[in-house]
Design a protein around this motif. Structure first.
Motif, PDB file in Angstrom:
ATOM      1  N   LEU A   1      28.304  37.399   0.589  1.00 20.65           N
ATOM      2  CA  LEU A   1      26.993  37.689   1.171  1.00 20.65           C
ATOM      3  C   LEU A   1      27.142  38.374   2.520  1.00 20.65           C
ATOM      4  N   ASP A   2      26.403  39.454   2.730  1.00 22.39           N
ATOM      5  CA  ASP A   2      26.386  40.023   4.069  1.00 22.39           C
ATOM      6  C   ASP A   2      25.315  39.299   4.886  1.00 22.39           C
ATOM      7  N   GLY A   3      25.185  39.656   6.155  1.00 20.65           N
ATOM      8  CA  GLY A   3      24.233  38.975   7.020  1.00 20.65           C
ATOM      9  C   GLY A   3      22.789  39.160   6.591  1.00 20.65           C
ATOM     10  N   ILE A   4      22.480  40.314   6.011  1.00 16.88           N
ATOM     11  CA  ILE A   4      21.106  40.571   5.575  1.00 16.88           C
ATOM     12  C   ILE A   4      20.737  39.668   4.405  1.00 16.88           C
ATOM     13  N   GLU A   5      21.629  39.569   3.420  1.00 18.62           N
ATOM     14  CA  GLU A   5      21.371  38.686   2.270  1.00 18.62           C
ATOM     15  C   GLU A   5      21.292  37.233   2.724  1.00 18.62           C
ATOM     16  N   THR A   6      22.136  36.867   3.665  1.00 16.28           N
ATOM     17  CA  THR A   6      22.131  35.502   4.186  1.00 16.28           C
ATOM     18  C   THR A   6      20.829  35.214   4.929  1.00 16.28           C
ATOM     19  N   ALA A   7      20.392  36.165   5.754  1.00 13.77           N
ATOM     20  CA  ALA A   7      19.125  35.993   6.474  1.00 13.77           C
ATOM     21  C   ALA A   7      17.966  35.874   5.497  1.00 13.77           C
ATOM     22  N   ARG A   8      17.988  36.668   4.445  1.00 15.14           N
ATOM     23  CA  ARG A   8      16.912  36.608   3.436  1.00 15.14           C
ATOM     24  C   ARG A   8      16.854  35.207   2.820  1.00 15.14           C
ATOM     25  N   ALA A   9      18.014  34.636   2.503  1.00 17.88           N
ATOM     26  CA  ALA A   9      18.063  33.291   1.914  1.00 17.88           C
ATOM     27  C   ALA A   9      17.558  32.239   2.910  1.00 17.88           C
ATOM     28  N   ILE A  10      17.943  32.366   4.175  1.00 13.21           N
ATOM     29  CA  ILE A  10      17.481  31.418   5.193  1.00 13.21           C
ATOM     30  C   ILE A  10      15.969  31.525   5.366  1.00 13.21           C
ATOM     31  N   ARG A  11      15.472  32.750   5.461  1.00 18.61           N
ATOM     32  CA  ARG A  11      14.039  32.962   5.683  1.00 18.61           C
ATOM     33  C   ARG A  11      13.201  32.527   4.484  1.00 18.61           C
ATOM     34  N   SER A  12      13.799  32.473   3.291  1.00 22.58           N
ATOM     35  CA  SER A  12      13.045  32.023   2.115  1.00 22.58           C
ATOM     36  C   SER A  12      12.787  30.520   2.153  1.00 22.58           C
ATOM     37  N   GLN A  13      13.554  29.790   2.965  1.00 18.93           N
ATOM     38  CA  GLN A  13      13.399  28.339   3.015  1.00 18.93           C
ATOM     39  C   GLN A  13      12.989  27.820   4.386  1.00 18.93           C
ATOM     40  N   SER A  14      12.876  28.712   5.385  1.00 22.86           N
ATOM     41  CA  SER A  14      12.602  28.236   6.742  1.00 22.86           C
ATOM     42  C   SER A  14      11.998  29.349   7.595  1.00 22.86           C
TER      43      SER A  14
END
Length: 125
Positions: free
Chosen positions: A62-75
């Motif tokens: 995962l790059d930082g963008i994909e990781t941020a997307r996953a974090i933002r989907s839950q918080s």
């Protein structure tokens, strides 16, 4: 100012250490410091940080963008992208995740302090 719990997601260990030292000098806590998107998601669930400082290029799948997307989907925890080089396409892709801000590398302690003041000003108490 109430200390923030900050998660650093950075694949360059020396850069992560320097960022952590700045945060500590500013009176904040490093909740976690990880080098990959996968480790970031795990640490985020365990540590519940107030802010995530996210590099765009990371170790792992995962790059930082994909990781941020996953974090933002839950918080709604603010994510700030920190990167040395961001082309228009990458910046546009990153903007789709709704980041709180973009900061250039190397991080400047004064700018980091101003960013933290903004984050703490909008964060629920």
């Amino acid at each position: 100012m109430i200390p923030a719990r900050v998660m650093i997601v950075e694949d360059e260990v020396i850069t992560a250490m320097a960022t952590g030292a700045m945060l500590k000098r500013l009176g904040h806590v490093v909740a976690a410091s990880v080098t990959s998107g996968e480790a970031a998601l795990e640490a985020f669930r365990r540590q519940h940080p107030d802010l995530v400082l996210m590099d765009i290029r990371l170790d792992g799948e995962l790059d930082g963008i994909e990781t941020a997307r996953a974090i933002r989907s839950q918080s709604q925890v603010p994510v700030v992208f920190v990167s040395a080089y961001v082309d228009d396409q990458t910046r546009s892709r990153a903007a789709e995740t709704g980041p709180f801000a973009f900061m250039p590398k190397p991080l400047d302690e004064y700018e980091l302090h101003a960013l933290l003041a903004k984050v703490l000003g909008v964060r629920p108490s």
